[in-house]
Motif scaffolding. Structure first.
Motif, mmCIF file in Angstrom:
data_model
loop_
_atom_site.group_PDB
_atom_site.id
_atom_site.type_symbol
_atom_site.label_atom_id
_atom_site.label_comp_id
_atom_site.label_asym_id
_atom_site.label_seq_id
_atom_site.Cartn_x
_atom_site.Cartn_y
_atom_site.Cartn_z
ATOM 1 N N GLU A 26 0.832 -1.211 0.000
ATOM 2 C CA GLU A 26 0.000 0.000 0.000
ATOM 3 C C GLU A 26 0.865 1.259 0.000
ATOM 4 O OE1 GLU A 26 -2.361 -0.330 3.514
ATOM 5 O OE2 GLU A 26 -3.711 -1.808 2.646
ATOM 6 N N ALA A 27 1.915 1.256 0.810
ATOM 7 C CA ALA A 27 2.818 2.415 0.876
ATOM 8 C C ALA A 27 3.531 2.616 -0.462
ATOM 9 C CB ALA A 27 3.837 2.236 1.994
ATOM 10 N N TYR A 28 3.968 1.518 -1.069
ATOM 11 C CA TYR A 28 4.677 1.597 -2.351
ATOM 12 C C TYR A 28 3.751 2.136 -3.439
ATOM 13 C CZ TYR A 28 7.606 0.249 -6.275
ATOM 14 O OH TYR A 28 8.366 0.259 -7.417
ATOM 15 N N ASP A 29 2.530 1.649 -3.479
ATOM 16 C CA ASP A 29 1.554 2.111 -4.462
ATOM 17 C C ASP A 29 1.309 3.607 -4.316
ATOM 18 O OD1 ASP A 29 -0.548 1.578 -6.521
ATOM 19 O OD2 ASP A 29 -1.869 2.234 -4.887
ATOM 20 N N TYR A 30 1.119 4.071 -3.086
ATOM 21 C CA TYR A 30 0.891 5.485 -2.834
ATOM 22 C C TYR A 30 2.104 6.319 -3.251
ATOM 23 C CZ TYR A 30 -0.525 9.745 -0.476
ATOM 24 O OH TYR A 30 -0.863 11.040 -0.212
ATOM 25 N N MET A 31 3.297 5.839 -2.916
ATOM 26 C CA MET A 31 4.528 6.548 -3.247
ATOM 27 C C MET A 31 4.677 6.695 -4.767
ATOM 28 S SD MET A 31 8.468 5.511 -2.339
ATOM 29 C CE MET A 31 8.432 4.088 -3.417
ATOM 30 N N CYS A 32 4.419 5.621 -5.502
ATOM 31 C CA CYS A 32 4.545 5.666 -6.964
ATOM 32 C C CYS A 32 3.528 6.609 -7.594
ATOM 33 C CB CYS A 32 4.393 4.264 -7.549
ATOM 34 S SG CYS A 32 5.772 3.169 -7.169
ATOM 35 N N LYS A 33 2.298 6.560 -7.125
ATOM 36 C CA LYS A 33 1.256 7.433 -7.668
ATOM 37 C C LYS A 33 1.566 8.905 -7.388
ATOM 38 C CE LYS A 33 -2.411 4.063 -7.722
ATOM 39 N NZ LYS A 33 -3.620 3.566 -7.068
ATOM 40 N N ASN A 34 2.102 9.203 -6.224
ATOM 41 C CA ASN A 34 2.465 10.574 -5.884
ATOM 42 C C ASN A 34 3.627 11.051 -6.757
ATOM 43 O OD1 ASN A 34 1.704 12.753 -4.117
ATOM 44 N ND2 ASN A 34 3.752 12.571 -3.253
ATOM 45 N N LEU A 47 12.166 12.600 -3.976
ATOM 46 C CA LEU A 47 12.593 11.238 -3.691
ATOM 47 C C LEU A 47 12.008 10.823 -2.352
ATOM 48 C CD1 LEU A 47 16.332 11.381 -4.774
ATOM 49 C CD2 LEU A 47 14.388 10.486 -6.056
ATOM 50 N N TYR A 48 11.407 9.656 -2.319
ATOM 51 C CA TYR A 48 10.750 9.162 -1.124
ATOM 52 C C TYR A 48 11.401 7.882 -0.637
ATOM 53 C CZ TYR A 48 6.923 12.344 -2.275
ATOM 54 O OH TYR A 48 6.174 13.455 -2.559
ATOM 55 N N GLN A 49 11.167 7.576 0.623
ATOM 56 C CA GLN A 49 11.574 6.298 1.190
ATOM 57 C C GLN A 49 10.409 5.753 2.014
ATOM 58 O OE1 GLN A 49 14.757 6.691 4.016
ATOM 59 N NE2 GLN A 49 13.908 8.546 4.908
ATOM 60 N N ILE A 50 10.356 4.451 2.113
ATOM 61 C CA ILE A 50 9.329 3.810 2.924
ATOM 62 C C ILE A 50 9.974 3.346 4.222
ATOM 63 C CG2 ILE A 50 7.702 1.887 3.075
ATOM 64 C CD1 ILE A 50 7.482 2.040 0.007
ATOM 65 N N THR A 64 9.722 1.498 20.207
ATOM 66 C CA THR A 64 9.502 1.747 18.788
ATOM 67 C C THR A 64 10.803 1.551 18.021
ATOM 68 O OG1 THR A 64 7.832 3.410 19.335
ATOM 69 C CG2 THR A 64 8.690 3.432 17.089
ATOM 70 N N MET A 65 10.724 0.798 16.924
ATOM 71 C CA MET A 65 11.864 0.644 16.026
ATOM 72 C C MET A 65 11.412 1.119 14.646
ATOM 73 S SD MET A 65 14.176 -2.660 15.004
ATOM 74 C CE MET A 65 12.899 -3.494 14.095
ATOM 75 N N ILE A 66 12.166 2.043 14.068
ATOM 76 C CA ILE A 66 11.855 2.582 12.754
ATOM 77 C C ILE A 66 13.046 2.318 11.854
ATOM 78 C CG2 ILE A 66 11.266 4.654 11.423
ATOM 79 C CD1 ILE A 66 10.253 5.859 14.092
ATOM 80 N N CYS A 67 12.796 1.702 10.687
ATOM 81 C CA CYS A 67 13.907 1.441 9.778
ATOM 82 C C CYS A 67 13.424 1.511 8.332
ATOM 83 C CB CYS A 67 14.561 0.102 10.074
ATOM 84 S SG CYS A 67 13.501 -1.308 9.852
ATOM 85 N N PRO A 68 14.327 1.935 7.415
ATOM 86 C CA PRO A 68 13.974 1.933 5.999
ATOM 87 C C PRO A 68 13.741 0.499 5.548
ATOM 88 C CG PRO A 68 16.119 2.964 6.364
ATOM 89 C CD PRO A 68 15.653 2.420 7.658
ATOM 90 N N THR A 69 12.855 0.331 4.600
ATOM 91 C CA THR A 69 12.581 -1.005 4.107
ATOM 92 C C THR A 69 12.406 -0.977 2.594
ATOM 93 O OG1 THR A 69 11.177 -2.950 4.415
ATOM 94 C CG2 THR A 69 10.094 -0.834 4.488
ATOM 95 N N TRP A 70 12.719 -2.092 1.965
ATOM 96 C CA TRP A 70 12.641 -2.188 0.514
ATOM 97 C C TRP A 70 11.688 -3.275 0.068
ATOM 98 C CZ3 TRP A 70 16.852 -1.041 3.367
ATOM 99 C CH2 TRP A 70 17.436 0.186 3.108
ATOM 100 N N SER A 71 11.079 -3.995 0.970
ATOM 101 C CA SER A 71 10.078 -5.001 0.617
ATOM 102 C C SER A 71 9.376 -5.515 1.843
ATOM 103 C CB SER A 71 10.697 -6.170 -0.127
ATOM 104 O OG SER A 71 11.603 -6.867 0.686
#
Length: 71
Positions: A26-34, A47-50, A64-71
């Motif tokens: 869902e995040a990837y779809d939103y990022m691409c459409k934007n 440039l965006y990151q998820i 809380t743990m926050i980290c960049p993700t690619w899949s």
């Protein structure tokens, strides 16, 4: 309690799309459409990151743990 969600942030500068997504897809779809919308409107695309957020509660504290993700 354990919760996982994803957000879309700008890579450079500050800024977060004020929305939480349940899945990476869902995040990837939103990022691409934007990104495409910005191109079509004549802007230099941002440039965006998820980021994946894992939030858990244990012993009365919130972790809380926050980290960049690619899949």
């Amino acid at each position: 309690m354990y919760k996982r969600f994803y957000t879309v942030d700008m890579v450079y500068g500050t800024g977060r799309i004020d929305k939480e997504f349940d899945t990476y897809e869902e995040a990837y779809d939103y990022m691409c459409k934007n990104y495409i919308r910005e191109l079509n409107d004549g802007y230099k695309p941002t440039l965006y990151q998820i980021l994946r957020h894992d939030v858990s509660n244990w012993g009365g504290t919130t972790n809380t743990m926050i980290c960049p993700t690619w899949s």
